[in-house]
Design a protein around this motif. Structure first.
Motif, PDB file in Angstrom:
ATOM      1  N   TRP A 219      -3.429 -50.318 -13.301  1.00 42.05           N
ATOM      2  CA  TRP A 219      -4.219 -51.225 -12.460  1.00 42.05           C
ATOM      3  C   TRP A 219      -5.293 -50.404 -11.731  1.00 42.05           C
ATOM      4  O   TRP A 219      -5.062 -49.263 -11.366  1.00 42.05           O
ATOM      5  CB  TRP A 219      -3.347 -51.911 -11.408  1.00 42.05           C
ATOM      6  N   SER A 220      -6.449 -51.024 -11.496  1.00 39.27           N
ATOM      7  CA  SER A 220      -7.442 -50.341 -10.677  1.00 39.27           C
ATOM      8  C   SER A 220      -6.978 -50.395  -9.231  1.00 39.27           C
ATOM      9  O   SER A 220      -6.184 -51.238  -8.849  1.00 39.27           O
ATOM     10  CB  SER A 220      -8.815 -51.011 -10.837  1.00 39.27           C
ATOM     11  N   LYS A 221      -7.494 -49.501  -8.422  1.00 33.51           N
ATOM     12  CA  LYS A 221      -7.038 -49.431  -7.024  1.00 33.51           C
ATOM     13  C   LYS A 221      -7.533 -50.526  -6.181  1.00 33.51           C
ATOM     14  O   LYS A 221      -8.267 -51.291  -6.175  1.00 33.51           O
ATOM     15  CB  LYS A 221      -7.437 -48.092  -6.407  1.00 33.51           C
TER      16      LYS A 221
END
Length: 165
Positions: free
Chosen positions: A163-165
């Motif tokens: 997942w992106s942050k």
């Protein structure tokens, strides 16, 4: 721990699905006899997948046996006949939520003795009821939500990507 109680369930696939939901949420399952199936039936195991051995399940001879083994328990009675919805009450983590058999629900003799703790799922007037396993999931997850999903994993991981942050 939350508790789901099925009063005389008739369809093994529903009970299997409910058992799987109970395992996923750390909820115990209580079965009040007579059951409309044997616990070893393949439909029950198939619906519960390979989770059935992880399920905390207790059987009772009848409703009186259940009540005798849980004196003072807070029991919510899910019925299409209730005056209040499941979203209008406050659930505690040690509450019991009872659902009746697929063909008839919880006996009215039990309901009239427990009017203040009867709850319903809102639906259109001409609809008799929802599927039992769906009804259990709806009410159980509201009870868990009210208790901040205590003990449940709230974030998931992707298998291959991040997942992106």
């Amino acid at each position: 721990m939350m508790h789901i109680v099925l009063h005389q369930p008739e369809i093994p696939q529903n009970t299997g699905n409910i058992g799987r939901t109970c395992v996923a949420t750390g909820t115990s399952l209580h079965l009040i006899e007579p059951l409309g199936f044997r616990l070893g039936e393949k439909e029950l195991k198939r619906a519960g997948m390979d989770y059935w051995d992880k399920l905390s399940v207790t059987r009772y001879i009848d409703y009186e046996d259940f009540k005798a083994q849980h004196p003072g328990a807070k029991i919510w009675y899910a019925t299409t006949k209730a005056k209040r919805t499941y979203a209008e009450v406050s659930f505690a983590m040690d509450d019991y939520i009872m659902f009746g058999k697929e063909s008839a629900g919880i006996p009215e003799e039990i309901l009239v003795e427990n009017e203040e703790t009867c709850i319903r799922i809102p639906m259109l007037e001409d609809i008799r009821s929802l599927n039992l396993s769906n009804s259990v999931a709806i009410v159980l997850y509201e009870a868990l939500r009210q208790n901040d999903f205590a003990g449940l994993e709230r974030e998931g991981e992707l298998h291959r990507l991040k997942w992106s942050k």
